[in-house]
Enzyme design. Structure first.
Site, PDB file in Angstrom:
ATOM      1  N   ASN A 177       3.825  -5.693  -2.156  1.00 55.87           N
ATOM      2  CA  ASN A 177       4.045  -5.610  -3.612  1.00 55.87           C
ATOM      3  C   ASN A 177       5.473  -5.239  -4.006  1.00 55.87           C
ATOM      4  OD1 ASN A 177       3.604  -3.026  -2.631  1.00 55.87           O
ATOM      5  ND2 ASN A 177       2.496  -2.341  -4.443  1.00 55.87           N
ATOM      6  N   LYS A 200       8.420  -4.132  10.076  1.00 57.98           N
ATOM      7  CA  LYS A 200       7.544  -5.310   9.942  1.00 57.98           C
ATOM      8  C   LYS A 200       7.089  -5.414   8.489  1.00 57.98           C
ATOM      9  CE  LYS A 200       3.182  -5.856  10.336  1.00 57.98           C
ATOM     10  NZ  LYS A 200       3.068  -6.757   9.164  1.00 57.98           N
ATOM     11  N   GLY A 252       0.586   0.769   2.771  1.00 52.12           N
ATOM     12  CA  GLY A 252      -0.453  -0.249   2.707  1.00 52.12           C
ATOM     13  C   GLY A 252      -1.780   0.361   2.297  1.00 52.12           C
ATOM     14  N   SER A 253      -2.846  -0.298   2.709  1.00 49.19           N
ATOM     15  CA  SER A 253      -4.174   0.108   2.245  1.00 49.19           C
ATOM     16  C   SER A 253      -4.728   1.280   3.070  1.00 49.19           C
ATOM     17  CB  SER A 253      -5.125  -1.080   2.357  1.00 49.19           C
ATOM     18  OG  SER A 253      -5.242  -1.445   3.717  1.00 49.19           O
ATOM     19  N   VAL A 254      -5.754   1.914   2.545  1.00 49.76           N
ATOM     20  CA  VAL A 254      -6.380   3.046   3.239  1.00 49.76           C
ATOM     21  C   VAL A 254      -6.992   2.620   4.588  1.00 49.76           C
ATOM     22  CG1 VAL A 254      -8.228   4.780   3.096  1.00 49.76           C
ATOM     23  CG2 VAL A 254      -6.757   4.352   1.115  1.00 49.76           C
ATOM     24  N   PRO A 255      -7.763   1.520   4.640  1.00 47.95           N
ATOM     25  CA  PRO A 255      -8.348   1.173   5.947  1.00 47.95           C
ATOM     26  C   PRO A 255      -7.279   0.931   7.016  1.00 47.95           C
ATOM     27  CG  PRO A 255      -9.364  -0.126   4.196  1.00 47.95           C
ATOM     28  CD  PRO A 255      -8.236   0.610   3.568  1.00 47.95           C
ATOM     29  N   THR A 256      -6.180   0.240   6.662  1.00 51.99           N
ATOM     30  CA  THR A 256      -5.123   0.017   7.667  1.00 51.99           C
ATOM     31  C   THR A 256      -4.446   1.344   8.000  1.00 51.99           C
ATOM     32  OG1 THR A 256      -4.767  -2.146   6.652  1.00 51.99           O
ATOM     33  CG2 THR A 256      -3.173  -1.469   8.287  1.00 51.99           C
ATOM     34  N   GLU A 274       1.652   5.971   3.120  1.00 55.93           N
ATOM     35  CA  GLU A 274       1.704   5.732   1.669  1.00 55.93           C
ATOM     36  C   GLU A 274       0.611   4.724   1.352  1.00 55.93           C
ATOM     37  OE1 GLU A 274       3.393   7.219  -0.519  1.00 55.93           O
ATOM     38  OE2 GLU A 274       5.050   8.151   0.544  1.00 55.93           O
ATOM     39  N   CYS A 308       0.500   0.552  -6.311  1.00 52.37           N
ATOM     40  CA  CYS A 308      -0.333   1.596  -5.698  1.00 52.37           C
ATOM     41  C   CYS A 308      -0.641   2.748  -6.642  1.00 52.37           C
ATOM     42  CB  CYS A 308       0.386   2.134  -4.469  1.00 52.37           C
ATOM     43  SG  CYS A 308       2.075   2.658  -4.821  1.00 52.37           S
ATOM     44  N   GLU A 411     -10.002   0.519  -5.901  1.00 58.53           N
ATOM     45  CA  GLU A 411      -8.682  -0.021  -6.234  1.00 58.53           C
ATOM     46  C   GLU A 411      -8.786  -1.545  -6.350  1.00 58.53           C
ATOM     47  OE1 GLU A 411      -5.622  -0.083  -3.150  1.00 58.53           O
ATOM     48  OE2 GLU A 411      -4.160   0.635  -4.597  1.00 58.53           O
ATOM     49  N   GLU A 488       7.968   9.933   0.584  1.00 63.67           N
ATOM     50  CA  GLU A 488       9.173   9.114   0.564  1.00 63.67           C
ATOM     51  C   GLU A 488      10.002   9.591  -0.612  1.00 63.67           C
ATOM     52  OE1 GLU A 488       7.478   4.990   0.920  1.00 63.67           O
ATOM     53  OE2 GLU A 488       8.259   5.253   2.946  1.00 63.67           O
TER      54      GLU A 488
HETATM   55  N1  LIG Z   1       1.452   4.598  -1.687  1.00 66.64           N
HETATM   56  C1  LIG Z   1       2.395   3.673  -1.703  1.00 66.64           C
HETATM   57  O1  LIG Z   1       3.584   3.956  -1.748  1.00 66.64           O
HETATM   58  C2  LIG Z   1       2.016   2.211  -1.688  1.00 66.64           C
HETATM   59  C3  LIG Z   1       2.976   1.266  -2.069  1.00 66.64           C
HETATM   60  C4  LIG Z   1       2.621  -0.077  -2.060  1.00 66.64           C
HETATM   61  C5  LIG Z   1       1.340  -0.482  -1.704  1.00 66.64           C
HETATM   62  N2  LIG Z   1       0.425   0.452  -1.351  1.00 66.64           N
HETATM   63  C6  LIG Z   1      -0.950   0.035  -1.016  1.00 66.64           C
HETATM   64  O2  LIG Z   1      -0.933  -1.112  -0.186  1.00 66.64           O
HETATM   65  C7  LIG Z   1      -2.095  -1.896  -0.378  1.00 66.64           C
HETATM   66  C8  LIG Z   1      -1.707  -3.332  -0.583  1.00 66.64           C
HETATM   67  O3  LIG Z   1      -0.876  -3.758   0.438  1.00 66.64           O
HETATM   68  P1  LIG Z   1      -1.376  -4.671   1.651  1.00 66.64           P
HETATM   69  O4  LIG Z   1      -2.484  -5.555   1.179  1.00 66.64           O
HETATM   70  O5  LIG Z   1      -0.165  -5.284   2.235  1.00 66.64           O
HETATM   71  O6  LIG Z   1      -1.989  -3.587   2.652  1.00 66.64           O
HETATM   72  P2  LIG Z   1      -2.485  -3.803   4.146  1.00 66.64           P
HETATM   73  O7  LIG Z   1      -2.986  -2.483   4.608  1.00 66.64           O
HETATM   74  O8  LIG Z   1      -3.375  -4.961   4.252  1.00 66.64           O
HETATM   75  O9  LIG Z   1      -1.170  -4.213   4.941  1.00 66.64           O
HETATM   76  C9  LIG Z   1      -0.013  -3.391   4.934  1.00 66.64           C
HETATM   77  C10 LIG Z   1       0.832  -3.723   6.150  1.00 66.64           C
HETATM   78  O10 LIG Z   1       0.122  -3.353   7.328  1.00 66.64           O
HETATM   79  C11 LIG Z   1       0.094  -4.445   8.243  1.00 66.64           C
HETATM   80  N3  LIG Z   1      -1.121  -4.305   9.038  1.00 66.64           N
HETATM   81  C12 LIG Z   1      -2.365  -4.758   8.741  1.00 66.64           C
HETATM   82  N4  LIG Z   1      -3.232  -4.386   9.712  1.00 66.64           N
HETATM   83  C13 LIG Z   1      -2.513  -3.682  10.626  1.00 66.64           C
HETATM   84  C14 LIG Z   1      -2.846  -3.037  11.860  1.00 66.64           C
HETATM   85  N5  LIG Z   1      -4.087  -3.049  12.344  1.00 66.64           N
HETATM   86  N6  LIG Z   1      -1.872  -2.403  12.542  1.00 66.64           N
HETATM   87  C15 LIG Z   1      -0.606  -2.375  12.052  1.00 66.64           C
HETATM   88  N7  LIG Z   1      -0.218  -2.978  10.905  1.00 66.64           N
HETATM   89  C16 LIG Z   1      -1.168  -3.623  10.198  1.00 66.64           C
HETATM   90  C17 LIG Z   1       0.158  -5.663   7.333  1.00 66.64           C
HETATM   91  O11 LIG Z   1       0.560  -6.806   8.039  1.00 66.64           O
HETATM   92  C18 LIG Z   1       1.163  -5.199   6.309  1.00 66.64           C
HETATM   93  O12 LIG Z   1       2.481  -5.312   6.785  1.00 66.64           O
HETATM   94  C19 LIG Z   1      -2.777  -1.306  -1.606  1.00 66.64           C
HETATM   95  O13 LIG Z   1      -3.863  -0.519  -1.197  1.00 66.64           O
HETATM   96  C20 LIG Z   1      -1.685  -0.442  -2.227  1.00 66.64           C
HETATM   97  O14 LIG Z   1      -2.160   0.593  -3.012  1.00 66.64           O
HETATM   98  C21 LIG Z   1       0.736   1.776  -1.323  1.00 66.64           C
HETATM   99  C1  LIG Z   2       8.213   1.749  -8.454  1.00 65.93           C
HETATM  100  N1  LIG Z   2       6.802   2.032  -8.741  1.00 65.93           N
HETATM  101  C2  LIG Z   2       6.398   1.311  -9.939  1.00 65.93           C
HETATM  102  C3  LIG Z   2       6.624   3.440  -9.004  1.00 65.93           C
HETATM  103  C4  LIG Z   2       5.950   1.580  -7.653  1.00 65.93           C
HETATM  104  C5  LIG Z   2       6.136   2.256  -6.329  1.00 65.93           C
HETATM  105  C6  LIG Z   2       5.466   1.532  -5.170  1.00 65.93           C
HETATM  106  C7  LIG Z   2       3.995   1.383  -5.301  1.00 65.93           C
HETATM  107  O1  LIG Z   2       3.323   0.384  -5.108  1.00 65.93           O
END
Ligand SMILES: NC(=O)c1ccc[n+]([C@@H]2O[C@H](COP(=O)([O-])OP(=O)(O)OC[C@H]3O[C@@H](n4cnc5c(N)ncnc54)[C@H](O)[C@@H]3O)[C@@H](O)[C@H]2O)c1
Ligand SMILES: C[N+](C)(C)CCCC=O
Length: 514
Positions: A177, A200, A252-256, A274, A308, A411, A488
């Site tokens: 994103n 990556k 990324g996402s919670v499960p990952t 994050e 996020c 989410e 961060e």
């Molecule tokens: N808190 C934050 O700062 C923040 C910022 C942006 C996005 N997010 C979260 O990210 C999610 C959306 O992003 P997404 O769909 O790319 O998430 P995702 O968890 O599917 O993937 C994130 C990254 O992890 C990699 N990945 C996937 N499986 C993996 C594994 N088993 N081992 C290592 N790497 C792996 C993906 O290729 C990608 O680069 C949302 O839940 C969003 O809230 C959080």
């Molecule tokens: C810059 N924002 C809008 C706070 C987003 C931070 C990254 C979250 O997805």
């Protein structure tokens, strides 16, 4: 259709690029891995991925996902560069990061254009992301020279001191994103502390991080300090499991995130996570209504709602519910959806077709569970014929929702705001905190005591009073509960990319008990 094959490092082409690139014209033709100071094809592969231009649905890059050998090579390259980089003074590192920031600033228009093409967010937002990115490097360049330890006096003239040392090779794994900005949020503090990095990006947004790698090289980092490997889960796992990686910083996402933590635990590696959120935004009746409505828009519709920290559970006091709702709905209806490279577009497409179906699926469930769609929530096809294959949906406001509905608990990561009425402060706090997430939260009120009381009670790492989704680099950013840990941005990020060594110095004779 004419395709432009671009290479940002060739100044003549670069200068012409932002003028000539329009939606539907970009095609990547270069290797997307970066190792040992240049773009390379991976030496082994675990399948192929494609990156899209979400606004048209076109494939703009097809690439091999890096296998274990390629990941190893990238880590080796980083290890070699680490030896040189970690020996530089903070001032020396800072100077190079400042130069990288300057180059990003100079190329902001081009970088924002490519980010928009690959991610789909509006160009006006992408420009802000690039601005935040160079500011991040500037900020950590400034901190690099002031990293210092402590001196501690001990009895008899003995003393101790602490040294803040880098960790080694850090792995950065990013979401799609905010591709360029997330990479800078990780690389800025990591490099300032003297680490090397293998990054990556998400395979959906493979393109701009390589440009960052080229910019670091141009700014003068040692060859191999910042490397890029491309791929999905398998490539990420090679990275996390490699004993040469000292730390994993993941967005990324919670499960990952949970899988990453498990892999890091096996190697006793620190992690920064994050993760996702389902944040509450609370609007009290004494707030400035126009501000509150604007805040709710900022909390829900940036980057097509794929943010996020979005405040997607909007709790509105019953006394102002109708006024607030009418005003939000009227603003949402006016959001200009379309070609994200046009200056007046405010909403582009979602990241891909699968994600659009997922978001529409949430909306179907919401309707089945009794939610009322006040506006939007439908697939959208812009008039421009070249955008017909894009992944657009119209921004949506849901009413008649309850806390136990799927659309309020999970989410959605799309442009969907749920409006929930409340009656008392105590009640709304209980409901706001009733989530396994804890990334962010906001409150709109003109009662100063209430504002601080409410944010103190919110179980969230990033709280806003009378605003939402501003994130200057000086402010630590990160979650509570399942939204992750570590931070961060801000000075505190230094602690997550360094380790403390204590040196105890004896000035007298060794006193032995033996
Ligand atoms: N808190 C934050 O700062 C923040 C910022 C942006 C996005 N997010 C979260 O990210 C999610 C959306 O992003 P997404 O769909 O790319 O998430 P995702 O968890 O599917 O993937 C994130 C990254 O992890 C990699 N990945 C996937 N499986 C993996 C594994 N088993 N081992 C290592 N790497 C792996 C993906 O290729 C990608 O680069 C949302 O839940 C969003 O809230 C959080
Ligand atoms: C810059 N924002 C809008 C706070 C987003 C931070 C990254 C979250 O997805």
């Amino acid at each position: 259709m004419k395709l432009y094959h671009v290479r940002l490092l060739i100044p003549k082409i670069r200068l012409a690029m932002s003028r000539s690139l329009t939606t539907g014209t970009f095609q990547n033709t270069q290797p997307l891995n970066y190792r040992g100071g240049k773009r390379v094809q991976p030496i082994d592969s675990v399948g192929q991925e494609q990156a899209y231009e979400p606004s048209t649905g076109r494939v703009i890059a097809t690439f091999d996902c890096s296998g274990e050998k390629e990941v190893n090579e990238a880590i080796q390259s980083a290890k070699t560069a680490f030896k040189e980089w970690s020996q530089k003074s903070g001032m020396e590192r800072g100077r190079i990061l400042l130069e990288a920031a300057r180059i990003i600033r100079e190329r902001a228009e081009d970088l924002a254009t490519i980010e928009t093409i690959n991610n789909g967010k509006s160009i006006s937002e992408a420009k802000i992301d690039i601005e935040i990115s160079w500011m991040t490097l500037e900020y950590y360049a400034g901190l690099a020279g002031s990293m210092a330890g402590q001196h501690v006096q001990l009895p008899g003239g003995s003393f101790a001191y602490t040294r803040r040392e880098p960790l080694g090779v850090c792995a950065g794994i990013g979401a799609w994103n905010y591709p360029f900005q997330i990479a800078c949020w990780k690389a800025g503090p990591a490099l300032a502390c003297g680490n090397a990095m293998v990054y990556k990006p998400s395979p959906f947004t493979a393109i701009t991080v390589v440009l960052l790698a080229e910019i670091f090289a141009e700014a003068g980092v040692p060859t191999g300090l910042f490397n890029v490997v491309q791929g999905g889960a398998a490539t990420g796992e090679f990275l996390c499991k490699n004993p040469g990686v000292a730390k994993v910083s993941f967005t990324g996402s919670v499960p990952t995130g949970s899988k990453i933590m498990e892999m890091a635990a096996k190697g006793i590696k620190p992690v920064t996570l994050e993760l996702g959120g389902k944040s509450p935004l609370i609007i009290f009746p004494d707030s400035d209504l126009e501000n509150a409505v604007n805040g709710a828009m900022m909390a829900n519709f940036l980057t097509q709602g794929q943010v996020c920290c979005n405040g997607t559970r909007v709790f509105v006091h019953r006394d102002i519910l109708d006024k607030f709702t009418d005003s939000v709905v009227s603003k949402v209806k006016k959001i200009k959806i379309g070609d994200p490279l046009l200056d007046d577009t405010r909403m582009g497409p979602l990241i891909n077709q699968l994600h659009r179906e997922r978001v529409l699926g949430f909306l179907k469930t919401a309707r089945e569970q009794g939610a009322k769609v006040l506006t939007g929530g439908e697939p959208y096809t812009p008039e421009d014929p070249k955008l017909k294959g894009g992944f657009y949906i119209s921004p949506c406001v849901l009413a008649n929702v309850r806390d136990d509905m799927t659309c309020v608990k999970e989410e959605i990561f799309g442009p969907v705001m749920s409006i929930l009425p409340f009656d008392t402060e105590e009640e709304v706090l209980e409901r706001a905190n009733n989530s396994s997430y804890g990334l962010a939260g906001g409150v709109f009120t003109n009662d100063i005591q209430r504002a601080h009381r409410v944010v103190a009670a919110l179980q969230a790492g990033m709280c806003f009073i009378n605003n939402y989704n501003v994130s200057p680099v000086e402010l630590p950013f990160g979650g509570y509960k399942k939204s992750g840990f570590g931070r961060e941005n801000g000075q505190v990020a230094i602690e997550y990319y360094s380790q403390l060594k204590t040196v105890c110095v004896e000035m007298g004779k060794v006193e032995t008990v033996f």
